[in-house]
Design a protein around this motif. Structure first.
Motif, short mmCIF file in Angstrom:
data_model
loop_
_atom_site.label_atom_id
_atom_site.label_comp_id
_atom_site.label_asym_id
_atom_site.label_seq_id
_atom_site.Cartn_x
_atom_site.Cartn_y
_atom_site.Cartn_z
N ASP A 290 25.80 -15.05 2.00
CA ASP A 290 24.60 -15.31 1.19
C ASP A 290 24.56 -16.74 0.69
O ASP A 290 23.48 -17.35 0.59
N ILE A 291 25.71 -17.31 0.38
CA ILE A 291 25.74 -18.67 -0.20
C ILE A 291 25.41 -19.72 0.85
O ILE A 291 24.61 -20.63 0.62
N TYR A 292 25.98 -19.59 2.06
CA TYR A 292 25.86 -20.65 3.06
C TYR A 292 24.84 -20.35 4.15
O TYR A 292 24.35 -21.27 4.81
N SER A 293 24.54 -19.08 4.39
CA SER A 293 23.53 -18.69 5.39
C SER A 293 23.79 -19.39 6.73
O SER A 293 22.91 -20.05 7.29
N LEU A 294 24.98 -19.25 7.25
CA LEU A 294 25.36 -19.90 8.50
C LEU A 294 25.58 -18.88 9.61
O LEU A 294 25.95 -17.73 9.36
N GLN A 295 25.31 -19.29 10.83
CA GLN A 295 25.65 -18.52 12.02
C GLN A 295 26.58 -19.36 12.89
O GLN A 295 26.71 -20.57 12.69
N PHE A 296 27.16 -18.73 13.89
CA PHE A 296 28.06 -19.44 14.80
C PHE A 296 27.26 -20.24 15.82
O PHE A 296 27.32 -20.01 17.03
N SER A 297 26.48 -21.20 15.31
CA SER A 297 25.68 -22.07 16.18
C SER A 297 25.46 -23.39 15.47
O SER A 297 25.63 -23.50 14.25
N VAL A 298 25.11 -24.40 16.26
CA VAL A 298 24.87 -25.75 15.74
C VAL A 298 23.51 -26.22 16.22
O VAL A 298 23.18 -26.10 17.40
N ALA A 299 22.71 -26.73 15.29
CA ALA A 299 21.39 -27.25 15.64
C ALA A 299 21.51 -28.71 16.03
O ALA A 299 22.09 -29.52 15.30
N GLU A 300 21.00 -29.07 17.20
CA GLU A 300 21.05 -30.44 17.71
C GLU A 300 19.65 -30.87 18.13
O GLU A 300 18.81 -30.04 18.51
N VAL B 270 34.41 -27.83 14.66
CA VAL B 270 35.16 -29.07 14.88
C VAL B 270 35.36 -29.31 16.37
O VAL B 270 35.18 -30.43 16.87
N ASP B 271 35.71 -28.26 17.09
CA ASP B 271 35.91 -28.39 18.53
C ASP B 271 34.63 -28.82 19.23
O ASP B 271 34.65 -29.66 20.14
N TYR B 272 33.52 -28.26 18.80
CA TYR B 272 32.23 -28.62 19.44
C TYR B 272 31.89 -30.09 19.16
O TYR B 272 31.52 -30.84 20.07
N LYS B 273 32.00 -30.50 17.91
CA LYS B 273 31.59 -31.85 17.53
C LYS B 273 32.49 -32.93 18.13
O LYS B 273 32.01 -33.98 18.57
N LEU B 274 33.79 -32.68 18.14
CA LEU B 274 34.72 -33.72 18.57
C LEU B 274 35.16 -33.58 20.03
O LEU B 274 35.78 -34.50 20.55
N ASN B 275 34.84 -32.45 20.65
CA ASN B 275 35.26 -32.26 22.05
C ASN B 275 34.09 -31.90 22.96
O ASN B 275 33.66 -32.70 23.78
N THR B 276 33.58 -30.71 22.79
CA THR B 276 32.59 -30.18 23.74
C THR B 276 31.35 -31.05 23.85
O THR B 276 30.89 -31.37 24.96
N SER B 277 30.77 -31.44 22.71
CA SER B 277 29.48 -32.15 22.73
C SER B 277 29.59 -33.57 23.29
O SER B 277 28.58 -34.17 23.65
N VAL B 278 30.81 -34.12 23.35
CA VAL B 278 30.97 -35.50 23.84
C VAL B 278 31.91 -35.56 25.02
O VAL B 278 32.51 -36.59 25.31
N LYS B 279 32.05 -34.44 25.71
CA LYS B 279 33.04 -34.33 26.80
C LYS B 279 32.84 -35.41 27.87
O LYS B 279 33.77 -36.12 28.23
N ASP B 280 31.62 -35.54 28.38
CA ASP B 280 31.36 -36.50 29.46
C ASP B 280 31.53 -37.94 28.99
O ASP B 280 32.10 -38.77 29.71
N GLN B 281 31.01 -38.23 27.79
CA GLN B 281 31.11 -39.59 27.27
C GLN B 281 32.57 -40.00 27.07
O GLN B 281 32.98 -41.11 27.43
N PHE B 282 33.35 -39.08 26.49
CA PHE B 282 34.77 -39.42 26.26
C PHE B 282 35.50 -39.57 27.58
O PHE B 282 36.36 -40.45 27.72
N GLU B 283 35.23 -38.70 28.55
CA GLU B 283 35.92 -38.79 29.84
C GLU B 283 35.69 -40.16 30.48
O GLU B 283 36.60 -40.75 31.06
N ALA B 284 34.46 -40.66 30.39
CA ALA B 284 34.16 -41.98 30.96
C ALA B 284 34.95 -43.06 30.23
O ALA B 284 35.54 -43.96 30.85
N PHE B 285 35.00 -42.97 28.90
CA PHE B 285 35.76 -43.95 28.11
C PHE B 285 37.25 -43.87 28.45
O PHE B 285 37.91 -44.90 28.66
N SER B 286 37.78 -42.65 28.52
CA SER B 286 39.20 -42.46 28.79
C SER B 286 39.60 -43.00 30.16
O SER B 286 40.65 -43.64 30.32
N GLN B 287 38.76 -42.74 31.16
CA GLN B 287 39.06 -43.25 32.50
C GLN B 287 39.09 -44.77 32.52
O GLN B 287 39.94 -45.39 33.16
#
Length: 1000
Positions: free
Chosen positions: A794-804, A838-855
């Protein structure tokens, strides 16, 4: 002895003294019964038997075949009986079928035969199924023989019977406390309550959540940490007793023998709830019925099949729940009594086939609190800690050496019995009392001759017997105990090497368990373990460097374990300082090279030492930060010399730093990005380290301010990957290249990246703390975790999803877990939500961008040495340091044309000390191209002050040669002029916001 059920001449429906006068007053050691044959073992070692249907002999008769031997225990199957002597030898008698015995009018129990293959094994326990047998030796070895149609022997023979006892090797190393067998299934119980079952499982009698037979011992996971102390098996069901007095049953339930008020089978261990509040101390299973004894009240409860009166309730009906057995003296329907004048005190209960027994206690009120059979087993298993308590006479010495020869005995020693701690043994806790281990070896070390024998026993017998894939985690205790033995030995090199090989040969899943145990080990013992491996690794490394032809296998094994200890250290409640892992590698290399040079060793010695150094890179625990920096510098130089590539040259305009740099890198794709980098500003002639450093300073400033490639957080002012693709699609890859070039060339570039980026580059998982550094959302998620209110939904009204927001401005919800948009965040699942976010924000959502940087990063830094750094250290290497110890700048300074006491030099340092912090930083920029200092700190920042214009004082401004960190300081006539000239140079530098070309 009270008996009821299917007895000698008929059926007894209530408890009565039906053993006859011959056993009156005798102390009965054990009773076993199966298929109408009952065996009584007396305390004096004699054996009496009774056979159903022999009308002329309704009471037990003396078994005449044991005149020289004293029998301690007996177990019966449908076709055979095992007798265990007090000396530890086993005899086997065949039992004829009822029809055969009647037809031949012979006594059905044949003359016992000594099992010669077990005569030297010192057997302490035996068990019988219908047609198979088990035996347990004092050394902890389990043997099985007989029929194996369902895998009841625990050895995979494709169902073939085994007439000769075979060792159940899959349980090697497990400290077995009890063995028992049902119809065609078997069980073994460890000292710490681990339960293993095998054989027929069609009714779920193994408790493994299915009905598939098992041909090897399987761990009953559902009984983990239940403190199991005794197991009893029926024909197709099993009962388990815990130290807390709880009873679990599973398997066939068709007669109610499970006690759950049901005739259903149970494939999982289920607590007998109808015994709630009654602390059970003993259990016993007949073929299809179960007895339990409650010591506090002296009551026996029975349930299951009652056709033959085996429940003692005066009925022949089945009983689905535990009900008390009436053992008081009450007349039966014919007016006769059971011969008792008072309610007897019960000492022990037994059950077998369709019979039940209760042994009366001679002293009323004295009843044991736990199962006597379990106690007897524990007494027979002589643990090392109990042996060490004794005076070391000849027999004790032999027993100690024997205990060290057996992994079963050693892993069953030094248990944490306080508050039953050893019953909690699992993949995270070893169940050992490390203080007891330490005190035990303190006593052992007092006798040097025994200590030497122990060492030989461990090296020659124990370690070679250790399995790579132990069935029971308790076996792994050996790997915790033996380092304490090594710690008290003066010569432990060979033993340590053997132990290291055994540890490293463990299958990965068991090695991870060992790592977990290290992480929970008390601080003192973990510290001692680390120091032991650090010392050993240092000594082996020294030997390898002195004689480079020597095999370094032992060194690498020691380093692997030291690195594993280093890996678990951060997860410990009490971490030890990293300095305890470090080895002065570079100092040792330099000393070794000097020694080689003095001895005129071959010219390839340097090459060999470089190869050794390469082999050390996978073990970064031994390097301190300064050594890592030195190794990095040496590795990059070695790589460049090996490839002999020309410098990578970039020409950039001061007005388009980022654009020109990325275009220049694109044009040089064919070149090796790991080459030396040389930057030149268009329209300027100056080149060198200082110019390139200035380029990186300006590049990071423009990258941070223009927002064309990375997104700059308003909260933290740190750069992170945007979800939208930048105008230049390969921008991330090219910036990654520049980031790698900064590392390999030793440039400082404050890219304003968060620690999360460097964690990802080094394959370390980012956490909520990293999101906190980058975004305000991290703090909000922390508040969600800290919320104590139950109404989180009731306090946070959150679901397991992220709005982008998409590129065209549309709002899209991304589910963090399948169906997440329909799952509300509540108090019980909020941690899961935070981790997924945290996993979505720092990993999943930037997967391609980070892979290019890392390579890109890895392509310009093709040396594995970068992996030896911590994420924090790698960030410091690239971003530089801002911890200014200004006094060290003067202490480390060198002079050319000046001395430290010259007036101009003394005046210069006076002026510098009087500058404000900002001016001092600008002086660093004037001197080196960056106001940030190298990662190693200012102590490695060496300035050289020289005088190239001695004959022209006051005429020139100070000149910085940034490529060599050199300051040309004219010989000024007064401190005022020196201050004016220095401030003018700094001001000029501030106006350009960089190093002015004429000062380079």
């Amino acid at each position: 002895m009270l008996c009821w059920g299917e007895l000698g001449a008929g059926i007894q429906h209530k408890p009565g003294s039906q053993t006859g006068d011959v056993l009156t007053g005798q102390r009965i050691q054990h009773v076993c019964s199966r298929d109408g044959v009952t065996v009584f073992v007396l305390g004096n070692g004699k054996v009496y038997t009774r056979v159903r249907g022999r009308k002329r002999k309704t009471e037990p008769g003396l078994f005449p075949h044991f005149k020289q031997q004293k029998i301690h225990f007996a177990a019966s199957g449908t076709s055979h009986i095992l007798f265990l002597s007090q000396a530890g030898t086993v005899y086997q008698s065949e039992v004829k079928s009822k029809d055969t015995a009647t037809a031949t009018k012979e006594f059905p129990i044949m003359k016992p035969q000594l099992l010669k293959s077990l005569s030297e094994k010192n057997i302490i326990q035996v068990g019988c199924g219908n047609n198979h047998s088990l035996a347990l030796s004092k050394e902890g070895q389990l043997f099985a023989w007989g029929q194996n149609t369902c895998g009841q022997l625990g050895i995979d023979t494709n169902g073939a019977s085994q007439p000769v006892p075979q060792c159940v090797t899959s349980l090697t190393g497990m400290p077995v406390a009890q063995i028992t067998a049902g119809g065609e299934h078997s069980f073994a119980l460890s000292l710490s309550g681990a339960v293993f079952g095998w054989g027929r499982n069609d009714r779920g009698q193994l408790g493994l959540k299915d009905t598939e037979d098992r041909h090897k011992p399987n761990y009953v996971k559902l009984l983990e940490c239940k403190k199991t102390i005794h197991i009893s098996c029926g024909e197709e069901h099993t009962a388990v007793l815990t130290k807390d007095g709880l009873v679990y049953t599973f398997g066939a339930g068709s007669y109610g023998q499970l006690g759950h008020n049901s005739t259903k089978d149970e494939i999982k261990p289920r607590l007998v709830g109808y015994l709630f509040g009654k602390r059970v101390s003993q259990i016993a299973c007949g073929s299809d019925h179960t007895l339990v004894f409650v010591a506090s009240s002296g009551e026996i409860y029975s349930f299951g099949r009652g056709e033959n009166g085996q429940l003692g309730n005066r009925e022949t009906s089945d009983q689905l729940v535990p009900l008390p057995v009436n053992i008081t003296d009450t007349p039966d329907k014919n007016g006769t009594e059971n011969g008792l004048t008072t309610k007897p005190a019960v000492k022990r209960i037994f059950a077998g086939g369709n019979q039940s027994f209760a042994e009366r206690n001679d002293e009323v009120g004295l009843v044991p609190s736990v199962n006597p059979s379990a106690l007897n087993t524990l007494k027979k298993i002589m643990t090392l800690d109990s042996l060490l308590e004794k005076e070391m006479d000849k027999n004790t010495t032999k027993a100690i050496v024997r205990a060290f020869s057996s992994s079963q005995n050693l892993s069953g020693s030094f248990l944490d019995v306080s508050k039953d701690g050893h019953f909690n043994t699992n993949g995270e806790v070893s169940g050992l009392d490390m203080s007891a281990v330490y005190l035990g070896f303190v006593k052992l070390v007092k006798n040097s001759s025994v200590l030497e024998k122990v060492k030989n026993a461990v090296e020659d017998k124990l370690i070679p017997s250790l399995p790579q894939s132990p069935a029971c985690v308790e076996t792994l205790r050996v790997y915790i105990i033996l380092p304490e033995l090594i710690a008290v030995l003066t010569d432990s090199a060979t033993l340590t090497d053997s132990l290291n090989k055994a540890i490293l040969s463990l299958q990965e899943s068991y090695f991870k368990i060992l790592e977990c145990w290290w992480s929970t080990m008390p601080y003192y013992f973990f510290m001692r373990l680390v120091r032991s491996y650090q010392k050993e690794s240092k000594q082996l490394l020294q030997i390898t460097m002195v004689d480079t032809s020597k095999d370094n296998t032992k060194l690498l094994a020691s380093l692997k374990i030291l690195q594993a200890l280093y890996k678990v250290n951060p997860s410990r409640h009490q971490k030890i300082s990293e300095i305890n892992f470090h080895i002065p590698v570079m100092k040792m290399f330099k000393n070794s090279l000097m020694a080689c040079a003095q001895k005129l060793f071959p010219t390839n010695t340097q090459t060999i030492i470089n190869e050794i150094q390469q082999q050390l890179i996978p073990y970064p625990c031994i390097f301190d930060f300064e050594t890592k920096l030195e190794v990095l510098s040496l590795e990059t130089k070695t790589l460049r010399n090996k490839n002999s590539q020309p410098a990578l040259r970039l020409a950039v305009s001061r007005d388009r730093i980022v654009q020109d740099a990325l275009c220049g890198l694109t044009l040089n794709r064919s070149a090796g990005y790991f080459a030396a980098l040389q930057v030149q500003f268009i329209g300027e002639s100056c080149v060198g380290h200082g110019v390139s450093q200035e380029f990186f300073t300006l590049f990071s400033q423009e990258l941070h301010s223009n927002g064309q490639i990375f997104h700059c957080s308003q909260y933290s002012e740190l750069l992170w990957f945007p979800r939208k693709e930048p105008e230049r699609g390969d921008g991330f890859h090219l910036v990654g290249i520049l980031c790698g070039l900064a590392v390999s060339n030793g440039f400082i570039c404050n890219f304003h990246f968060p620690l999360a980026l460097y964690k990802k580059l080094l394959h370390v998982q980012p956490t909520l703390e990293d999101l906190k550094e980058l975004s305000l959302t991290g703090e909000k998620l922390q508040k969600l975790l800290d919320c104590e209110d139950e109404d989180v939904e009731d306090i946070y009204s959150l679901q397991f999803s992220v709005a982008e927001e998409t590129a065209d401005g549309q709002r899209v919800d991304h589910e963090l877990i399948p169906g997440g948009s329909r799952i509300a965040v509540q108090k019980h699942n909020r941690k899961q939500y935070v981790d997924a976010y945290v996993d979505y924000k720092l990993n999943t959502s930037v997967k391609d961008q980070f892979e290019a940087f890392s390579q890109g990063f890895r392509s310009s830094l093709s040396v594995p040495v970068v992996n030896i750094f911590h994420p924090e250290e790698l960030r410091a290497v690239i971003h530089g340091n801002t911890e200014y110890e200004w006094e060290l700048l003067e202490q480390n300074a060198k002079y050319n044309g000046y001395t430290q006491t010259d007036t101009t030099v003394r005046n210069f340092w006076k002026v510098f000390e009087s500058l404000k912090e900002k001016k001092k930083k600008r002086f660093l920029t004037f001197l080196s191209g960056s106001e940030r200092i190298p990662a190693g700190g200012i102590r490695g920042f060496r300035i050289t002050i020289l005088n190239l214009r001695r004959n022209e004082p006051d005429s020139f401004y100070p000149c910085a040669y940034t490529c060599h960190m050199t300051l040309d300081l004219p010989n000024y006539s007064s401190i005022e002029i020196l201050e004016e000239k220095l401030l003018h140079a700094i001001k000029f530098s501030e106006e350009f916001n960089a190093v002015p070309p004429q000062y380079l």
